[in-house]
Design a protein around this motif. Structure first.
Motif, PDB file in Angstrom:
ATOM      1  N   ALA A  40       0.819  -1.218   0.000  1.00 19.33           N
ATOM      2  CA  ALA A  40       0.000   0.000   0.000  1.00 19.33           C
ATOM      3  C   ALA A  40       0.849   1.263   0.000  1.00 19.33           C
ATOM      4  O   ALA A  40       0.456   2.291  -0.571  1.00 19.33           O
ATOM      5  N   GLY A  43       1.484   3.222  -3.099  1.00 19.51           N
ATOM      6  CA  GLY A  43       0.375   3.937  -3.719  1.00 19.51           C
ATOM      7  C   GLY A  43       0.412   5.431  -3.467  1.00 19.51           C
ATOM      8  O   GLY A  43      -0.227   6.200  -4.191  1.00 19.51           O
ATOM      9  N   TRP A  44       1.158   5.858  -2.445  1.00 19.02           N
ATOM     10  CA  TRP A  44       1.164   7.290  -2.136  1.00 19.02           C
ATOM     11  C   TRP A  44       2.543   7.931  -2.184  1.00 19.02           C
ATOM     12  O   TRP A  44       2.662   9.150  -2.067  1.00 19.02           O
ATOM     13  N   GLU A 147       2.027  -2.126 -12.787  1.00 17.05           N
ATOM     14  CA  GLU A 147       1.377  -0.871 -12.415  1.00 17.05           C
ATOM     15  C   GLU A 147      -0.033  -1.155 -11.900  1.00 17.05           C
ATOM     16  O   GLU A 147      -0.994  -1.177 -12.671  1.00 17.05           O
ATOM     17  N   ASP A 150      -5.271   2.448  -9.033  1.00 11.68           N
ATOM     18  CA  ASP A 150      -5.493   3.169  -7.776  1.00 11.68           C
ATOM     19  C   ASP A 150      -6.409   2.372  -6.852  1.00 11.68           C
ATOM     20  O   ASP A 150      -6.228   2.372  -5.627  1.00 11.68           O
ATOM     21  N   GLN A 152      -6.639  -0.848  -6.646  1.00  6.02           N
ATOM     22  CA  GLN A 152      -5.891  -1.960  -6.055  1.00  6.02           C
ATOM     23  C   GLN A 152      -4.990  -1.477  -4.922  1.00  6.02           C
ATOM     24  O   GLN A 152      -4.899  -2.119  -3.871  1.00  6.02           O
ATOM     25  N   PHE A 153      -4.341  -0.339  -5.115  1.00  3.06           N
ATOM     26  CA  PHE A 153      -3.555   0.237  -4.022  1.00  3.06           C
ATOM     27  C   PHE A 153      -4.456   0.549  -2.823  1.00  3.06           C
ATOM     28  O   PHE A 153      -4.085   0.326  -1.667  1.00  3.06           O
ATOM     29  N   GLN A 154      -5.641   1.062  -3.112  1.00  8.36           N
ATOM     30  CA  GLN A 154      -6.577   1.389  -2.041  1.00  8.36           C
ATOM     31  C   GLN A 154      -6.994   0.134  -1.279  1.00  8.36           C
ATOM     32  O   GLN A 154      -7.132   0.159  -0.049  1.00  8.36           O
TER      33      GLN A 154
END
Length: 201
Positions: A40, A43-44, A147, A150, A152-154
């Protein structure tokens, strides 16, 4: 699915012994999930795909497949832990008490010792595997080979928050196991979707 498959087995009476702490089995299983949801963080933070591929890194499809298998094995591990709880927690506090060392296991039947060692061996191996595979996955994301969306990262982030909440709220042993199982199910589906998207790209 989750709750129905997490029903403990009946305990078997035997000569009690001073037993190992079941929390020591649960924590490595939760840590395995923690290593996976650490994805995770990517993602940021800024990523430009300029990182060089790590030496000897395997294919992205193989990494995703192995992590998906790790999550399935974690589901099985949590099921085994629940089935063994009546034995491992036979002399300590109830499973609703906060997850704390020294609170849950006092007197354990002799056959419970073998069960404990089997569970500890299984979850320890899973911790090593999931940690390595997560490290490989993060490398593939950092160098741009994979890649995630978004969303999936969330999803990784939401799973991470659920894990963190267990410790922040001092959740009970039973709650920790049930939540861990649910997260393992969630991550299995997430990684399967990522692998399908990658292979089909």
């Amino acid at each position: 699915m989750a709750r129905e498959s997490l029903k403990p087995a009946a305990s078997i009476e035997s000569a009690p012994l001073t037993g190992p702490d079941p929390v020591a089995v649960v924590l490595p299983a939760l840590a395995s999930l923690g290593s996976i949801v650490s994805v995770a963080a990517l993602g940021w933070i800024g990523r430009d795909g300029s990182a060089k591929p790590r030496r000897g890194r395997r294919s992205v499809a193989a990494i995703l497949k192995d992590l998906e298998r790790d999550c399935r094995d974690l589901q099985d591990a949590f099921k085994r832990i629940v089935r063994g709880l009546p034995v491992l927690v036979s002399g300590g506090g109830g499973t609703a008490l906060p997850m704390k060392f020294g609170m849950h296991a006092l007197a354990v039947p002799e056959h419970g010792q073998a069960l404990y060692q089997s569970l500890l061996s299984a979850v320890s191996a899973l911790l090593l595997r999931s940690g390595q595979h997560s490290h490989e996955l993060m490398g593939a994301i950092e160098d741009g080979s994979l890649e995630p969306t978004d969303e999936q990262f969330q999803a990784f982030g939401e799973a991470q928050e659920r894990l963190n909440e267990l410790f922040a709220t001092r959740a009970g042993l039973k709650t920790a196991i049930e939540t861990g199982f649910d997260i393992a199910v969630q991550l299995t589906a997430l990684l399967a979707a990522m692998r399908e998207r990658y292979v089909g790209a």
